[in-house]
Design a protein around this motif. Structure first.
Motif, PDB file in Angstrom:
ATOM      1  N   ASN A 113       0.817  -1.222   0.000  1.00  0.00           N
ATOM      2  CA  ASN A 113       0.000   0.000   0.000  1.00  0.00           C
ATOM      3  C   ASN A 113       0.847   1.267   0.000  1.00  0.00           C
ATOM      4  N   LYS A 114       1.710   1.383  -0.974  1.00  0.00           N
ATOM      5  CA  LYS A 114       2.632   2.519  -1.062  1.00  0.00           C
ATOM      6  C   LYS A 114       1.993   3.760  -1.681  1.00  0.00           C
ATOM      7  N   PHE A 115       0.859   3.613  -2.326  1.00  0.00           N
ATOM      8  CA  PHE A 115       0.276   4.717  -3.077  1.00  0.00           C
ATOM      9  C   PHE A 115       0.049   5.970  -2.219  1.00  0.00           C
ATOM     10  N   SER A 117       1.256   7.069   0.608  1.00  0.00           N
ATOM     11  CA  SER A 117       2.384   7.751   1.245  1.00  0.00           C
ATOM     12  C   SER A 117       3.595   7.965   0.336  1.00  0.00           C
ATOM     13  N   HIS A 118       3.638   7.321  -0.832  1.00  0.00           N
ATOM     14  CA  HIS A 118       4.852   7.415  -1.643  1.00  0.00           C
ATOM     15  C   HIS A 118       4.656   7.778  -3.112  1.00  0.00           C
ATOM     16  N   PHE A 119       3.450   7.726  -3.636  1.00  0.00           N
ATOM     17  CA  PHE A 119       3.233   8.007  -5.059  1.00  0.00           C
ATOM     18  C   PHE A 119       3.532   9.472  -5.388  1.00  0.00           C
ATOM     19  N   SER A 120       4.193   9.697  -6.512  1.00  0.00           N
ATOM     20  CA  SER A 120       4.486  11.046  -6.984  1.00  0.00           C
ATOM     21  C   SER A 120       3.865  11.241  -8.376  1.00  0.00           C
ATOM     22  N   GLU A 121       3.210  12.363  -8.571  1.00  0.00           N
ATOM     23  CA  GLU A 121       2.641  12.695  -9.876  1.00  0.00           C
ATOM     24  C   GLU A 121       3.668  13.297 -10.827  1.00  0.00           C
ATOM     25  N   LYS A 122       4.849  13.573 -10.327  1.00  0.00           N
ATOM     26  CA  LYS A 122       5.883  14.205 -11.148  1.00  0.00           C
ATOM     27  C   LYS A 122       6.365  13.255 -12.237  1.00  0.00           C
ATOM     28  N   PRO A 123       6.705  13.789 -13.403  1.00  0.00           N
ATOM     29  CA  PRO A 123       7.227  12.943 -14.475  1.00  0.00           C
ATOM     30  C   PRO A 123       8.638  12.461 -14.195  1.00  0.00           C
ATOM     31  N   GLY A 124       9.022  11.399 -14.858  1.00  0.00           N
ATOM     32  CA  GLY A 124      10.392  10.898 -14.762  1.00  0.00           C
ATOM     33  C   GLY A 124      11.331  11.785 -15.542  1.00  0.00           C
ATOM     34  N   LYS A 125      12.620  11.528 -15.370  1.00  0.00           N
ATOM     35  CA  LYS A 125      13.633  12.345 -16.060  1.00  0.00           C
ATOM     36  C   LYS A 125      14.394  11.506 -17.053  1.00  0.00           C
TER      37      LYS A 125
END
Length: 125
Positions: A113-115, A117-125
């Protein structure tokens, strides 16, 4: 003579990336995808459901079991993950080559259940 017409009922199926990928972002799946339908966020990958050809080669390549068919009844919150994959594949950059996993991926591998507390909407690089 009356003939029954059969409608084309083909349903587009896809694969989805879910919670296990967050903070791991292993890219073994990207390397085998024949249509390059993976997109990279800061700490997760997603699959574009409109580009996925439902070939299934990515699923067994994922060492953390983060990829499932959208028809898999065992997937908890399947609609949430399908919508998330669709939304972010439209705004994150495409990824077509294998990259190094996140530095702390082993630490996050078994976390559930990481969503939240840890999910980021930022794009990858």
């Amino acid at each position: 003579m009356c003939r029954n017409k059969v409608k084309n009922t083909s349903i587009k199926m896809t694969y989805i990336v879910k919670d296990e990928c967050i903070k791991c972002k292993l890219t073994d799946c990207v390397e085998v995808c024949p249509v390059d339908c993976f997109y990279e966020g800061e700490n997760m990958l997603v699959i574009n459901p409109d580009e996925c050809i439902d070939c299934g080669v990515c699923e067994p390549e994922c060492p953390i079991d983060a990829i499932k068919a959208d028809t898999d009844e065992s997937v908890h919150d399947k609609e949430k993950w399908l919508l998330l994959n669709k939304k972010f594949s439209a705004i994150w950059p495409n990824i077509s080559k294998k990259k190094e996993p996140m530095k702390e991926h082993e630490k996050f591998r078994e976390i559930k259940n990481k969503f939240k507390s840890h999910f980021s909407e930022k794009p990858g690089k």
